[in-house]
Motif scaffolding. Structure first.
Motif, PDB file in Angstrom:
ATOM      1  N   GLY A 138      -1.973   6.046   3.416  1.00 15.60           N
ATOM      2  CA  GLY A 138      -1.085   4.753   3.687  1.00 15.60           C
ATOM      3  C   GLY A 138      -0.937   4.077   2.121  1.00 15.60           C
ATOM      4  N   ARG A 139      -1.224   4.609   0.849  1.00 14.82           N
ATOM      5  CA  ARG A 139      -1.007   3.660  -0.116  1.00 14.82           C
ATOM      6  C   ARG A 139       0.198   4.507  -0.804  1.00 14.82           C
ATOM      7  NH1 ARG A 139      -5.539   3.484  -4.201  1.00 14.82           N
ATOM      8  NH2 ARG A 139      -4.730   1.216  -4.819  1.00 14.82           N
ATOM      9  N   TRP A 140       1.079   3.629  -1.693  1.00 15.42           N
ATOM     10  CA  TRP A 140       2.421   4.111  -2.340  1.00 15.42           C
ATOM     11  C   TRP A 140       1.756   5.282  -3.521  1.00 15.42           C
ATOM     12  CZ3 TRP A 140       3.371   3.852  -7.469  1.00 15.42           C
ATOM     13  CH2 TRP A 140       4.753   4.080  -7.877  1.00 15.42           C
ATOM     14  N   THR A 141       2.401   6.252  -3.776  1.00 15.79           N
ATOM     15  CA  THR A 141       2.098   7.072  -4.828  1.00 15.79           C
ATOM     16  C   THR A 141       3.418   7.217  -5.843  1.00 15.79           C
ATOM     17  OG1 THR A 141       2.703   9.217  -3.849  1.00 15.79           O
ATOM     18  CG2 THR A 141       0.611   8.304  -3.705  1.00 15.79           C
ATOM     19  N   ASN A 142       3.355   7.306  -6.844  1.00 14.25           N
ATOM     20  CA  ASN A 142       4.499   7.642  -8.000  1.00 14.25           C
ATOM     21  C   ASN A 142       4.831   9.274  -7.955  1.00 14.25           C
ATOM     22  OD1 ASN A 142       6.016   8.159 -10.285  1.00 14.25           O
ATOM     23  ND2 ASN A 142       5.284   6.053 -11.091  1.00 14.25           N
ATOM     24  N   LYS A 143       5.832   9.710  -7.370  1.00 13.39           N
ATOM     25  CA  LYS A 143       6.338  11.098  -7.599  1.00 13.39           C
ATOM     26  C   LYS A 143       6.329  11.772  -8.722  1.00 13.39           C
ATOM     27  CE  LYS A 143       9.774  10.556  -4.854  1.00 13.39           C
ATOM     28  NZ  LYS A 143      10.862  11.037  -3.749  1.00 13.39           N
ATOM     29  N   LEU A 144       6.205  10.900  -9.834  1.00  9.88           N
ATOM     30  CA  LEU A 144       6.327  11.523 -11.265  1.00  9.88           C
ATOM     31  C   LEU A 144       5.084  11.505 -11.957  1.00  9.88           C
ATOM     32  CD1 LEU A 144       9.955  10.244 -12.541  1.00  9.88           C
ATOM     33  CD2 LEU A 144       9.309  12.438 -11.343  1.00  9.88           C
ATOM     34  N   GLU A 153       2.830  -3.419  -2.103  1.00 12.01           N
ATOM     35  CA  GLU A 153       3.013  -4.993  -2.484  1.00 12.01           C
ATOM     36  C   GLU A 153       2.904  -5.119  -3.832  1.00 12.01           C
ATOM     37  OE1 GLU A 153       0.828  -4.157  -0.012  1.00 12.01           O
ATOM     38  OE2 GLU A 153       1.931  -4.567   1.730  1.00 12.01           O
ATOM     39  N   ASN A 154       2.232  -4.083  -4.477  1.00 11.93           N
ATOM     40  CA  ASN A 154       1.888  -4.290  -6.021  1.00 11.93           C
ATOM     41  C   ASN A 154       3.079  -3.579  -6.770  1.00 11.93           C
ATOM     42  OD1 ASN A 154      -0.451  -5.767  -5.505  1.00 11.93           O
ATOM     43  ND2 ASN A 154      -1.750  -3.772  -5.708  1.00 11.93           N
ATOM     44  N   VAL A 155       3.697  -2.590  -6.307  1.00 12.12           N
ATOM     45  CA  VAL A 155       4.765  -2.037  -7.055  1.00 12.12           C
ATOM     46  C   VAL A 155       6.260  -2.581  -6.667  1.00 12.12           C
ATOM     47  CG1 VAL A 155       3.494  -0.192  -7.578  1.00 12.12           C
ATOM     48  CG2 VAL A 155       4.934  -0.193  -5.546  1.00 12.12           C
ATOM     49  N   THR A 156       6.267  -3.489  -5.756  1.00 18.65           N
ATOM     50  CA  THR A 156       7.600  -4.006  -5.223  1.00 18.65           C
ATOM     51  C   THR A 156       7.443  -5.461  -5.391  1.00 18.65           C
ATOM     52  OG1 THR A 156       6.643  -3.973  -3.089  1.00 18.65           O
ATOM     53  CG2 THR A 156       7.838  -2.038  -3.500  1.00 18.65           C
ATOM     54  N   TRP A 157       8.674  -6.102  -5.151  1.00 21.87           N
ATOM     55  CA  TRP A 157       8.814  -7.563  -5.078  1.00 21.87           C
ATOM     56  C   TRP A 157       9.909  -7.873  -4.060  1.00 21.87           C
ATOM     57  CZ3 TRP A 157      13.233 -10.020  -6.943  1.00 21.87           C
ATOM     58  CH2 TRP A 157      14.230  -9.187  -7.249  1.00 21.87           C
ATOM     59  N   VAL A 158       9.952  -8.988  -3.589  1.00 22.05           N
ATOM     60  CA  VAL A 158      10.739  -9.364  -2.516  1.00 22.05           C
ATOM     61  C   VAL A 158      11.783 -10.602  -3.390  1.00 22.05           C
ATOM     62  CG1 VAL A 158      11.108 -10.747  -0.449  1.00 22.05           C
ATOM     63  CG2 VAL A 158       9.272  -9.244  -0.723  1.00 22.05           C
ATOM     64  N   GLY A 159      13.168 -10.226  -3.008  1.00 25.18           N
ATOM     65  CA  GLY A 159      14.210 -10.874  -3.695  1.00 25.18           C
ATOM     66  C   GLY A 159      14.537 -12.076  -2.838  1.00 25.18           C
ATOM     67  N   ASP A 160      15.409 -12.858  -3.205  1.00 24.09           N
ATOM     68  CA  ASP A 160      15.783 -14.393  -2.620  1.00 24.09           C
ATOM     69  C   ASP A 160      16.280 -13.924  -1.274  1.00 24.09           C
ATOM     70  OD1 ASP A 160      14.917 -15.715  -4.905  1.00 24.09           O
ATOM     71  OD2 ASP A 160      16.940 -15.924  -5.772  1.00 24.09           O
ATOM     72  N   ASP A 161      17.054 -12.551  -1.034  1.00 20.42           N
ATOM     73  CA  ASP A 161      17.946 -12.299   0.054  1.00 20.42           C
ATOM     74  C   ASP A 161      16.633 -11.788   1.280  1.00 20.42           C
ATOM     75  OD1 ASP A 161      16.866  -9.627  -1.111  1.00 20.42           O
ATOM     76  OD2 ASP A 161      18.732  -9.027  -1.342  1.00 20.42           O
ATOM     77  N   GLY A 162      15.272 -11.838   1.129  1.00 24.19           N
ATOM     78  CA  GLY A 162      14.292 -11.476   1.770  1.00 24.19           C
ATOM     79  C   GLY A 162      14.219  -9.656   1.789  1.00 24.19           C
ATOM     80  N   VAL A 163      15.004  -9.187   1.102  1.00 21.63           N
ATOM     81  CA  VAL A 163      14.895  -7.688   0.881  1.00 21.63           C
ATOM     82  C   VAL A 163      13.647  -7.284  -0.356  1.00 21.63           C
ATOM     83  CG1 VAL A 163      15.901  -5.544   0.284  1.00 21.63           C
ATOM     84  CG2 VAL A 163      17.101  -7.402   1.694  1.00 21.63           C
ATOM     85  N   ARG A 164      12.819  -6.342   0.212  1.00 22.69           N
ATOM     86  CA  ARG A 164      11.693  -5.825  -0.757  1.00 22.69           C
ATOM     87  C   ARG A 164      12.406  -4.826  -1.658  1.00 22.69           C
ATOM     88  NH1 ARG A 164       6.459  -6.331  -1.242  1.00 22.69           N
ATOM     89  NH2 ARG A 164       6.393  -7.592   0.707  1.00 22.69           N
ATOM     90  N   TYR A 165      11.975  -4.842  -2.999  1.00 22.11           N
ATOM     91  CA  TYR A 165      12.599  -3.902  -4.124  1.00 22.11           C
ATOM     92  C   TYR A 165      11.592  -3.214  -5.064  1.00 22.11           C
ATOM     93  CZ  TYR A 165      17.207  -6.287  -3.128  1.00 22.11           C
ATOM     94  OH  TYR A 165      18.292  -6.827  -2.640  1.00 22.11           O
TER      95      TYR A 165
END
Length: 219
Positions: A138-144, A153-165
């Motif tokens: 269930g943890r994110w992995t880097n394909k490369l 949560e540690n490799v993404t952030w949430v913008g002002d629009d409420g969307v996670r990037y």
């Protein structure tokens, strides 16, 4: 106030020919922008996040044309995603260019690093491309970079629009290996926004993946 116009994509003749051949083979795209797709995802209780050019735009404010919208989910969440979309969107699995629909017969994917494509019906355009993220428990992995495993949560952030990037420096290492003309402005827009720590991470990652890349001269 009217939003500033978008910078057109720059493609070489070969890149444009490749794009034209792709559309002729797989059909048209009319991608949703991230806020529109977020409305389609309301109620989905698993993590999802925007990657690619839209993630660069959210982090930098650099507005360019986008030919598609790339979103990711963890591969372990594919069955939940297919169930969530049933009755609204058809979910197809793209494995190296070979497509098949997901549903009762194929509830999940055999290749956790493959893609999902969405469309409303057979005659409708595709609306979103979902490059899946393989997970470890269930943890994110880097394909490369196989050793890069973290919480979403540690490799993404949430913008002002409420969307996670996805964080922009991670987006750039995926772009770097493709060496496309259209990614050069994304790099230029991202570079001044990076902290010293994230710039150093990007440099180390590029040295491992594409040690001859010209972006290294700027890092």
């Amino acid at each position: 106030m009217t939003a500033p116009s978008r910078v057109p994509l720059i493609r070489t003749a070969d890149e444009q020919a490749e794009e034209d051949a792709f559309l002729a083979l797989y059909g048209a795209w009319e991608p949703m922008d991230p806020p529109t797709f977020a409305r389609e995802m309301e109620g989905f209780d698993r993590p999802w996040w925007v990657v690619g050019g839209w993630a660069i735009e959210a982090a930098t404010g650099y507005r360019r044309e986008h030919e598609d919208t790339d979103v990711s989910i963890l591969a372990c969440d594919v069955p939940a995603f297919v169930e969530f979309m049933t009755g609204r969107w058809h979910v197809w699995n793209n494995v190296g260019g070979v497509l098949h629909p997901l549903g009762d017969r194929w509830p999940t994917v055999d290749e956790p690093a493959s893609q999902l494509w969405l469309r409303a019906h057979a005659a409708a355009p595709w609306v979103v491309d979902i490059p899946l993220t393989p997970d470890v428990d269930g943890r994110w992995t880097n394909k490369l970079l196989p050793d890069h495993v973290d919480e979403v949560e540690n490799v993404t952030w949430v913008g002002d629009d409420g969307v996670r990037y996805l964080r922009p420096e991670i987006v750039l290492i995926y772009k770097a290996r493709l060496r496309r003309t259209k990614d050069e402005p994304d790099f230029e827009a991202t570079l001044p926004t990076l902290t010293a720590e994230r710039r150093a991470w990007l440099r180390t990652s590029l040295e491992a993946l594409v040690p001859d890349h010209h972006w290294l001269e700027r890092l």
